[in-house]
Design a protein around this motif. Structure first.
Motif, PDB file in Angstrom:
ATOM      1  N   VAL A  59       8.664  19.551   7.518  1.00 41.93           N
ATOM      2  CA  VAL A  59       7.266  19.324   7.132  1.00 41.93           C
ATOM      3  C   VAL A  59       6.403  20.508   7.546  1.00 41.93           C
ATOM      4  CG1 VAL A  59       5.240  17.879   7.567  1.00 41.93           C
ATOM      5  CG2 VAL A  59       7.471  16.817   7.197  1.00 41.93           C
ATOM      6  N   THR A  60       6.663  21.054   8.735  1.00 37.35           N
ATOM      7  CA  THR A  60       5.898  22.210   9.205  1.00 37.35           C
ATOM      8  C   THR A  60       6.148  23.429   8.325  1.00 37.35           C
ATOM      9  OG1 THR A  60       6.015  21.389  11.485  1.00 37.35           O
ATOM     10  CG2 THR A  60       5.481  23.716  11.191  1.00 37.35           C
ATOM     11  N   ARG A  61       7.383  23.599   7.906  1.00 38.63           N
ATOM     12  CA  ARG A  61       7.730  24.753   7.070  1.00 38.63           C
ATOM     13  C   ARG A  61       7.183  24.610   5.659  1.00 38.63           C
ATOM     14  NH1 ARG A  61      13.826  27.181   5.706  1.00 38.63           N
ATOM     15  NH2 ARG A  61      13.064  29.032   4.595  1.00 38.63           N
ATOM     16  N   TRP A  62       7.212  23.373   5.125  1.00 41.61           N
ATOM     17  CA  TRP A  62       6.790  23.140   3.744  1.00 41.61           C
ATOM     18  C   TRP A  62       5.696  22.057   3.723  1.00 41.61           C
ATOM     19  CZ3 TRP A  62       8.755  26.950   1.146  1.00 41.61           C
ATOM     20  CH2 TRP A  62      10.038  27.420   1.415  1.00 41.61           C
ATOM     21  N   PRO A  63       4.488  22.369   4.177  1.00 37.55           N
ATOM     22  CA  PRO A  63       3.441  21.344   4.297  1.00 37.55           C
ATOM     23  C   PRO A  63       3.006  20.737   2.968  1.00 37.55           C
ATOM     24  CG  PRO A  63       2.541  23.548   4.681  1.00 37.55           C
ATOM     25  CD  PRO A  63       4.036  23.694   4.646  1.00 37.55           C
ATOM     26  N   HIS A  64       3.228  21.430   1.843  1.00 37.42           N
ATOM     27  CA  HIS A  64       2.828  20.899   0.538  1.00 37.42           C
ATOM     28  C   HIS A  64       3.998  20.246  -0.203  1.00 37.42           C
ATOM     29  CE1 HIS A  64      -0.969  22.688   1.201  1.00 37.42           C
ATOM     30  NE2 HIS A  64      -0.604  23.938   0.959  1.00 37.42           N
ATOM     31  N   CYS A  65       5.113  20.052   0.483  1.00 34.93           N
ATOM     32  CA  CYS A  65       6.317  19.533  -0.186  1.00 34.93           C
ATOM     33  C   CYS A  65       6.801  18.232   0.437  1.00 34.93           C
ATOM     34  CB  CYS A  65       7.426  20.581  -0.142  1.00 34.93           C
ATOM     35  SG  CYS A  65       7.013  22.125  -0.968  1.00 34.93           S
ATOM     36  N   TRP A  66       5.867  17.375   0.836  1.00 34.01           N
ATOM     37  CA  TRP A  66       6.274  16.118   1.458  1.00 34.01           C
ATOM     38  C   TRP A  66       7.177  15.303   0.546  1.00 34.01           C
ATOM     39  CZ3 TRP A  66       7.535  13.577   5.425  1.00 34.01           C
ATOM     40  CH2 TRP A  66       7.612  12.177   5.408  1.00 34.01           C
ATOM     41  N   HIS A  67       6.916  15.328  -0.761  1.00 36.96           N
ATOM     42  CA  HIS A  67       7.726  14.535  -1.680  1.00 36.96           C
ATOM     43  C   HIS A  67       9.189  14.960  -1.628  1.00 36.96           C
ATOM     44  CE1 HIS A  67       6.673  18.138  -3.918  1.00 36.96           C
ATOM     45  NE2 HIS A  67       7.601  17.873  -4.826  1.00 36.96           N
TER      46      HIS A  67
ATOM     47  N   THR B 193       0.781  -1.230   0.000  1.00 43.49           N
ATOM     48  CA  THR B 193       0.000   0.000   0.000  1.00 43.49           C
ATOM     49  C   THR B 193       0.815   1.282   0.000  1.00 43.49           C
ATOM     50  OG1 THR B 193      -0.132  -0.029   2.432  1.00 43.49           O
ATOM     51  CG2 THR B 193      -1.880  -1.145   1.222  1.00 43.49           C
ATOM     52  N   LEU B 194       2.041   1.278   0.498  1.00 47.74           N
ATOM     53  CA  LEU B 194       2.761   2.537   0.664  1.00 47.74           C
ATOM     54  C   LEU B 194       3.227   3.104  -0.670  1.00 47.74           C
ATOM     55  CD1 LEU B 194       4.979   2.301   3.866  1.00 47.74           C
ATOM     56  CD2 LEU B 194       2.951   3.679   3.458  1.00 47.74           C
ATOM     57  N   LYS B 195       2.729   4.269  -0.997  1.00 48.68           N
ATOM     58  CA  LYS B 195       3.142   4.982  -2.199  1.00 48.68           C
ATOM     59  C   LYS B 195       3.118   6.475  -1.889  1.00 48.68           C
ATOM     60  CE  LYS B 195       3.278   1.549  -5.284  1.00 48.68           C
ATOM     61  NZ  LYS B 195       3.097   0.450  -4.335  1.00 48.68           N
ATOM     62  N   PHE B 196       4.033   7.221  -2.511  1.00 53.09           N
ATOM     63  CA  PHE B 196       3.944   8.676  -2.448  1.00 53.09           C
ATOM     64  C   PHE B 196       4.197   9.227  -3.847  1.00 53.09           C
ATOM     65  CE2 PHE B 196       8.490   8.271  -2.353  1.00 53.09           C
ATOM     66  CZ  PHE B 196       9.020   9.489  -2.761  1.00 53.09           C
ATOM     67  N   ARG B 197       3.635  10.400  -4.107  1.00 48.21           N
ATOM     68  CA  ARG B 197       3.758  10.993  -5.433  1.00 48.21           C
ATOM     69  C   ARG B 197       4.910  11.986  -5.443  1.00 48.21           C
ATOM     70  NH1 ARG B 197       0.742  10.572  -9.717  1.00 48.21           N
ATOM     71  NH2 ARG B 197      -0.880   9.517  -8.522  1.00 48.21           N
ATOM     72  N   ASN B 198       5.801  11.820  -6.403  1.00 49.45           N
ATOM     73  CA  ASN B 198       6.959  12.696  -6.529  1.00 49.45           C
ATOM     74  C   ASN B 198       6.864  13.474  -7.844  1.00 49.45           C
ATOM     75  OD1 ASN B 198       9.411  13.844  -5.812  1.00 49.45           O
ATOM     76  ND2 ASN B 198      10.612  12.257  -6.815  1.00 49.45           N
ATOM     77  N   TRP B 199       7.315  14.719  -7.815  1.00 54.46           N
ATOM     78  CA  TRP B 199       7.333  15.560  -9.019  1.00 54.46           C
ATOM     79  C   TRP B 199       8.781  15.926  -9.328  1.00 54.46           C
ATOM     80  CZ3 TRP B 199       3.343  15.430  -5.682  1.00 54.46           C
ATOM     81  CH2 TRP B 199       2.046  15.386  -6.217  1.00 54.46           C
ATOM     82  N   THR B 200       9.205  15.625 -10.551  1.00 52.70           N
ATOM     83  CA  THR B 200      10.584  15.860 -10.966  1.00 52.70           C
ATOM     84  C   THR B 200      10.624  16.930 -12.047  1.00 52.70           C
ATOM     85  OG1 THR B 200      11.079  13.526 -10.532  1.00 52.70           O
ATOM     86  CG2 THR B 200      12.680  14.766 -11.851  1.00 52.70           C
ATOM     87  N   PRO B 201      11.445  17.979 -11.879  1.00 51.78           N
ATOM     88  CA  PRO B 201      11.541  19.008 -12.929  1.00 51.78           C
ATOM     89  C   PRO B 201      12.188  18.450 -14.178  1.00 51.78           C
ATOM     90  CG  PRO B 201      13.198  19.372 -11.217  1.00 51.78           C
ATOM     91  CD  PRO B 201      12.308  18.270 -10.718  1.00 51.78           C
ATOM     92  N   VAL B 202      11.699  18.881 -15.345  1.00 52.24           N
ATOM     93  CA  VAL B 202      12.227  18.370 -16.607  1.00 52.24           C
ATOM     94  C   VAL B 202      13.018  19.410 -17.379  1.00 52.24           C
ATOM     95  CG1 VAL B 202      10.457  16.616 -16.836  1.00 52.24           C
ATOM     96  CG2 VAL B 202      10.042  18.899 -17.762  1.00 52.24           C
TER      97      VAL B 202
END
Length: 209
Positions: A91-99, A30-39
């Motif tokens: 995590v507290t500083r960047w709550p939308h940047c968990w990846h 079940t464990l998955k996280f979504r990562n975004w990589t700059p192109v």
């Protein structure tokens, strides 16, 4: 057992949080996280990778790791807590940047801690003072503490990238559950549940006008 074997081989006390933790095989499925990589053109590619999807999932796994690390006497409690608080602060500083936070954490534990160990050894060889609780045979307490305070690493792999990510609109910002539902089910998508009017100067006005 596997962690103990790694330590006896002189390797870092690394475990993959994509497969390590409570609930064993269930966790692996079940464990998955979504990562975004700059192109390179300002856009990002989204990929789903093994790992905890948020800090709460990470914390449950971390607690298992911390107990195991103390059982095999590889890292003292104070250093583990110092490192955990560093992750929490990011995590507290960047709550939308968990990846970004988790990817950096995994890199730190897997690769960079070995560099820190070598750096500490060189400092001592050159006549410098050893850090707190340093021991050649059991260096990882000092390494975890140094990792938590490695500003250059966290700036490069989290803070700087998070600022760029947010500047590009935080494409990974989570969508509220009700908007996800509306986007899939309701006519008009997510816009159908957004207010049609807003108050401007005490008067009601159509939203967006």
């Amino acid at each position: 057992k596997a962690l103990d074997v790694r330590i006896n081989l002189g390797r870092t006390p690394y475990v993959d949080f994509g497969i390590w933790g409570p609930y064993g095989r269930k966790l692996m499925r079940t464990l998955k996280f979504r990562n975004w990589t700059p192109v390179g053109d300002g856009s990002y590619i989204s990929k789903e990778l093994p790992g905890p999807e948020n800090y709460m999932s990470y914390l449950a796994i971390w607690k298992v790791f911390a107990v195991a690390a103390k059982m095999v006497r590889v890292v003292m409690q104070w250093a583990l807590e110092l490192y955990r608080r560093k992750i929490e602060k990011l995590v507290t500083r960047w709550p939308h940047c968990w990846h970004l936070v988790y990817t950096a954490d995994d890199m730190m534990r897997c690769e960079h801690m070995e560099r820190i160990r070598r750096r500490i050894r060189k400092t001592i060889t050159d006549g410098g003072n050893p850090p707190r609780d340093w021991a050649e045979a059991t260096p990882w307490t000092a390494v975890f503490a140094a990792a938590a305070e490695d500003k250059e690493f966290w700036d490069e792999h989290v803070n700087d990238r998070a600022m760029s990510w947010m500047a590009h609109g935080a494409r990974g910002a989570p969508t509220p559950p009700e908007e996800e539902f509306a986007a899939k089910i309701l006519p008009g998508g997510a816009s159908s549940i957004k207010p049609q009017f807003e108050l401007i100067g005490g008067k009601r006005s159509r939203a967006g006008s």
